[in-house]
Write a protein that holds these residues in place. Structure first.
Motif, PDB file in Angstrom:
ATOM      1  N   ILE A 221       0.863  -1.192   0.000  1.00 60.66           N
ATOM      2  CA  ILE A 221       0.000   0.000   0.000  1.00 60.66           C
ATOM      3  C   ILE A 221       0.892   1.232   0.000  1.00 60.66           C
ATOM      4  CG2 ILE A 221      -1.752   1.289   1.268  1.00 60.66           C
ATOM      5  CD1 ILE A 221      -2.629  -1.393   2.509  1.00 60.66           C
ATOM      6  N   GLY A 222       0.794   2.027  -1.038  1.00 57.16           N
ATOM      7  CA  GLY A 222       1.644   3.203  -1.143  1.00 57.16           C
ATOM      8  C   GLY A 222       1.002   4.276  -1.990  1.00 57.16           C
ATOM      9  N   GLY A 223       1.806   5.247  -2.394  1.00 58.45           N
ATOM     10  CA  GLY A 223       1.284   6.348  -3.190  1.00 58.45           C
ATOM     11  C   GLY A 223       0.240   7.138  -2.421  1.00 58.45           C
ATOM     12  N   PRO A 224      -0.606   7.879  -3.111  1.00 57.81           N
ATOM     13  CA  PRO A 224      -1.625   8.694  -2.436  1.00 57.81           C
ATOM     14  C   PRO A 224      -2.638   7.880  -1.632  1.00 57.81           C
ATOM     15  CG  PRO A 224      -1.241   9.502  -4.652  1.00 57.81           C
ATOM     16  CD  PRO A 224      -0.511   8.199  -4.550  1.00 57.81           C
ATOM     17  N   HIS A 225      -2.756   6.582  -1.908  1.00 58.83           N
ATOM     18  CA  HIS A 225      -3.640   5.730  -1.104  1.00 58.83           C
ATOM     19  C   HIS A 225      -3.021   5.427   0.256  1.00 58.83           C
ATOM     20  CE1 HIS A 225      -6.542   2.813   0.130  1.00 58.83           C
ATOM     21  NE2 HIS A 225      -5.747   1.778  -0.035  1.00 58.83           N
ATOM     22  N   GLY A 226      -1.709   5.378   0.313  1.00 60.94           N
ATOM     23  CA  GLY A 226      -1.026   5.078   1.563  1.00 60.94           C
ATOM     24  C   GLY A 226      -0.725   6.298   2.399  1.00 60.94           C
ATOM     25  N   ASP A 227      -0.642   7.455   1.744  1.00 54.52           N
ATOM     26  CA  ASP A 227      -0.268   8.675   2.457  1.00 54.52           C
ATOM     27  C   ASP A 227      -0.705   9.870   1.614  1.00 54.52           C
ATOM     28  OD1 ASP A 227       0.853  10.460   4.219  1.00 54.52           O
ATOM     29  OD2 ASP A 227       2.922  10.144   3.562  1.00 54.52           O
ATOM     30  N   THR A 228      -1.401  10.802   2.235  1.00 57.98           N
ATOM     31  CA  THR A 228      -1.819  12.004   1.518  1.00 57.98           C
ATOM     32  C   THR A 228      -0.599  12.811   1.066  1.00 57.98           C
ATOM     33  OG1 THR A 228      -3.883  12.153   2.744  1.00 57.98           O
ATOM     34  CG2 THR A 228      -3.076  14.184   1.745  1.00 57.98           C
ATOM     35  N   GLY A 229      -0.644  13.322  -0.156  1.00 55.42           N
ATOM     36  CA  GLY A 229       0.453  14.119  -0.686  1.00 55.42           C
ATOM     37  C   GLY A 229       0.066  15.579  -0.829  1.00 55.42           C
ATOM     38  N   LEU A 230       1.018  16.467  -0.553  1.00 57.78           N
ATOM     39  CA  LEU A 230       0.794  17.903  -0.657  1.00 57.78           C
ATOM     40  C   LEU A 230       1.966  18.572  -1.376  1.00 57.78           C
ATOM     41  CD1 LEU A 230      -0.438  18.676   2.983  1.00 57.78           C
ATOM     42  CD2 LEU A 230      -1.847  18.738   0.924  1.00 57.78           C
ATOM     43  N   THR A 231       1.659  19.595  -2.148  1.00 57.35           N
ATOM     44  CA  THR A 231       2.712  20.377  -2.800  1.00 57.35           C
ATOM     45  C   THR A 231       3.627  21.011  -1.760  1.00 57.35           C
ATOM     46  OG1 THR A 231       1.266  20.889  -4.662  1.00 57.35           O
ATOM     47  CG2 THR A 231       3.163  22.323  -4.346  1.00 57.35           C
ATOM     48  N   GLY A 232       4.927  20.936  -2.012  1.00 59.71           N
ATOM     49  CA  GLY A 232       5.884  21.698  -1.218  1.00 59.71           C
ATOM     50  C   GLY A 232       6.375  21.046   0.055  1.00 59.71           C
ATOM     51  N   ARG A 233       6.138  19.739   0.221  1.00 59.28           N
ATOM     52  CA  ARG A 233       6.581  19.090   1.461  1.00 59.28           C
ATOM     53  C   ARG A 233       7.932  18.397   1.319  1.00 59.28           C
ATOM     54  NH1 ARG A 233       1.706  16.172   4.716  1.00 59.28           N
ATOM     55  NH2 ARG A 233       1.903  14.641   3.031  1.00 59.28           N
ATOM     56  N   LYS A 234       8.564  18.520   0.173  1.00 64.66           N
ATOM     57  CA  LYS A 234       9.859  17.857  -0.016  1.00 64.66           C
ATOM     58  C   LYS A 234      10.912  18.879  -0.458  1.00 64.66           C
ATOM     59  CE  LYS A 234       8.971  13.678   1.234  1.00 64.66           C
ATOM     60  NZ  LYS A 234       7.941  14.163   2.171  1.00 64.66           N
ATOM     61  N   ILE A 235      10.984  20.003   0.257  1.00 62.69           N
ATOM     62  CA  ILE A 235      11.870  21.090  -0.166  1.00 62.69           C
ATOM     63  C   ILE A 235      13.350  20.746   0.027  1.00 62.69           C
ATOM     64  CG2 ILE A 235      10.151  22.898   0.108  1.00 62.69           C
ATOM     65  CD1 ILE A 235      11.316  23.540   2.832  1.00 62.69           C
ATOM     66  N   ILE A 236      13.678  19.862   0.954  1.00 66.81           N
ATOM     67  CA  ILE A 236      15.080  19.478   1.115  1.00 66.81           C
ATOM     68  C   ILE A 236      15.482  18.470   0.049  1.00 66.81           C
ATOM     69  CG2 ILE A 236      16.778  18.494   2.695  1.00 66.81           C
ATOM     70  CD1 ILE A 236      15.744  21.328   3.370  1.00 66.81           C
ATOM     71  N   VAL A 237      14.564  17.577  -0.307  1.00 70.23           N
ATOM     72  CA  VAL A 237      14.795  16.695  -1.459  1.00 70.23           C
ATOM     73  C   VAL A 237      14.977  17.538  -2.725  1.00 70.23           C
ATOM     74  CG1 VAL A 237      13.738  14.936  -2.946  1.00 70.23           C
ATOM     75  CG2 VAL A 237      13.534  14.753  -0.457  1.00 70.23           C
ATOM     76  N   ASP A 238      14.209  18.611  -2.837  1.00 70.10           N
ATOM     77  CA  ASP A 238      14.260  19.475  -4.024  1.00 70.10           C
ATOM     78  C   ASP A 238      15.582  20.223  -4.144  1.00 70.10           C
ATOM     79  OD1 ASP A 238      11.742  18.796  -4.886  1.00 70.10           O
ATOM     80  OD2 ASP A 238      10.753  20.545  -4.015  1.00 70.10           O
ATOM     81  N   THR A 239      16.295  20.414  -3.029  1.00 68.85           N
ATOM     82  CA  THR A 239      17.469  21.290  -3.056  1.00 68.85           C
ATOM     83  C   THR A 239      18.775  20.500  -2.883  1.00 68.85           C
ATOM     84  OG1 THR A 239      17.011  21.844  -0.722  1.00 68.85           O
ATOM     85  CG2 THR A 239      16.212  23.368  -2.405  1.00 68.85           C
TER      86      THR A 239
END
Length: 445
Positions: A256-274
């Motif tokens: 179970i993964g993806g949006p079914h396993g965990d709600t996703g929101l824009t902008g929550r991975k800013i350290i991954v992004d940088t």
């Protein structure tokens, strides 16, 4: 005494990254029909649902539902068993017009005096660890999930893979910052239930889960890691000794993964992004924001400055910061930290201080938003590819895309009369086009 440093990355199928990619795809769609669009799009994804929100001012028309579904399907969520797929998920839009209070601070009669879209500070970082001037931990972390996605799409090996995955890389460094060895790699990947338990007993379920974990661990070690290591420079390959620790799906199962396993929101991975926690980050997210928002455009400019500084030989590592006030064109502050690696000297042979270096950089690099946007071509629809696997360290490339004609009034739905083909450049902030400018400014031979 050595020390350990860790960075993580997530795949394009991670729920937060699904949200980022939808937000940036919407931004690209608005810029395609009107390059002057002002966009701040947020996305939420959860079981069977995509919610679009934010503020937009544009002269064009965009079918936001079609854009969202296209992205979800492109990522690989196209099966009902995932409980989230592009063909059947609901898409709710609550996008409204941009606040005129914000617009009056950005739009000016003289375009060169365009104000910053918000206050805040933005950072850029570069070092010599990788050929693309990125730190080793975040670069390898990105490569792991990128290769997992590539293997999934090839469909020849590890055929149980699903879109959601995460990686984490821990590197041991000498006290002087020299990379010593890869200490730990963590890979968690969503997968099919490709081994069914013999019955419903806890023992049978545990056995099936263990068998799947063993197979996935073996495939990560013998299929994924060799592909990643082969793509690394020789000096980085040497950091992989036989004693590094490998953890694969540490919980034992990841069906179970993806949006079914965990709600996703824009902008929550800013350290991954940088930069994976190296250097610093001002806190502002990137995806879904047009370039008038300095959270994004100035962060790109700071990476451009930092990378070109290191490539020019000014220093071996650098962190730069710029700060703005909303509605004001000129930065209120600019800061440079070379971590004691500066090499440039004054006329008396003394190493320049970081403050002196900052003044020289400011004299040759215009940091007003108008010039950042113009010099980096940020009004083009170039953003969807940035929304997974990091905004920095990527290779610049050119592509021909279909956009509305300059000075047009946007397009109506299904009206192609004012479209044209245009070659645009992606990841312009990764270009080394300021190396010679910096060398001249610092009198580097």
């Amino acid at each position: 005494m050595s020390y350990l440093f860790t960075s993580e990355s997530v795949s394009e199928g991670h729920p937060d990254k699904v949200a980022d990619q939808i937000s940036d795809a919407l931004l690209d769609a608005f810029l395609t029909v009107d390059s002057e669009s002002k966009v701040a799009c947020e996305t939420l994804v959860t079981t069977g649902l995509v919610v679009l929100a934010g503020e937009v001012r544009t002269e064009g028309y965009v079918d936001v539902q079609e854009v969202a579904r296209r992205v979800v399907n492109r990522i690989g969520y196209n099966k009902a068993e995932y409980m989230f797929d592009g063909n059947s998920c609901g898409v709710i839009s609550s996008i409204h017009e941009q606040s005129p209070d914000i617009r009056q601070g950005v739009v000016r009669e003289n375009p060169e005096e365009q104000g910053a879209g918000d206050q805040g500070m933005m950072f850029g970082y570069a070092c010599r660890e990788m050929d693309n001037f990125m730190p080793i931990p975040i670069e390898i972390a990105h490569m792991l999930v990128q290769e997992l996605a590539a293997i999934r799409r090839e469909g020849k090996q590890m055929t149980y893979l699903r879109p959601d995955s995460k990686s984490q890389v821990t590197v041991e460094y000498e006290d002087d910052g020299t990379p010593k060895r890869i200490d730990t790699i963590v890979v968690s990947t969503q997968h099919d239930e490709f081994i069914k338990p013999e019955n419903n007993s806890a023992e049978a379920i545990k056995k099936a889960h263990q068998q799947m974990q063993n197979i996935i661990t073996n495939d990560v070690r013998n299929i994924l890691l060799p592909r990643v290591i082969k793509a690394l420079p020789n000096r980085v390959q040497q950091l992989f000794n036989d004693d590094f620790k490998l953890f694969v799906n540490p919980t034992g199962v990841f069906i179970i993964g993806g949006p079914h396993g965990d709600t996703g929101l824009t902008g929550r991975k800013i350290i991954v992004d940088t930069y994976g926690g190296r250097g610093a980050h001002g806190g502002g997210a990137f995806s879904g924001k047009d370039p008038s928002k300095v959270d994004r455009s100035a962060a790109y400019a700071m990476r451009h400055i930092a990378k070109n500084m290191v490539a020019a030989g000014i220093c071996d590592e650098v962190l730069v910061q710029v700060a703005y006030a909303i509605g004001v064109a000129k930065p209120v502050g600019f800061y440079v930290n070379t971590f004691g690696t500066a090499k440039v000297k004054d006329n008396n042979g003394n190493i320049l201080s970081d403050g002196e270096i900052a003044k020289v950089v400011q004299s040759v690099y215009d940091m007003r938003p108008y010039y950042i946007i113009k010099n980096l071509g940020l009004k083009n629809p170039i953003y969807e590819p940035t929304a997974a696997y990091g905004h920095f360290g990527r290779d610049p490339y050119k592509k021909i895309v279909e956009i509305s004609k300059p000075n047009g009034n946007g397009i109506e739905k299904n009206n192609c009369s004012n479209k044209e083909m245009k070659e645009i450049e992606f990841f312009t902030w990764e270009k080394l086009d300021y190396v010679d400018i910096f060398k001249k400014a610092f009198q580097i031979a």
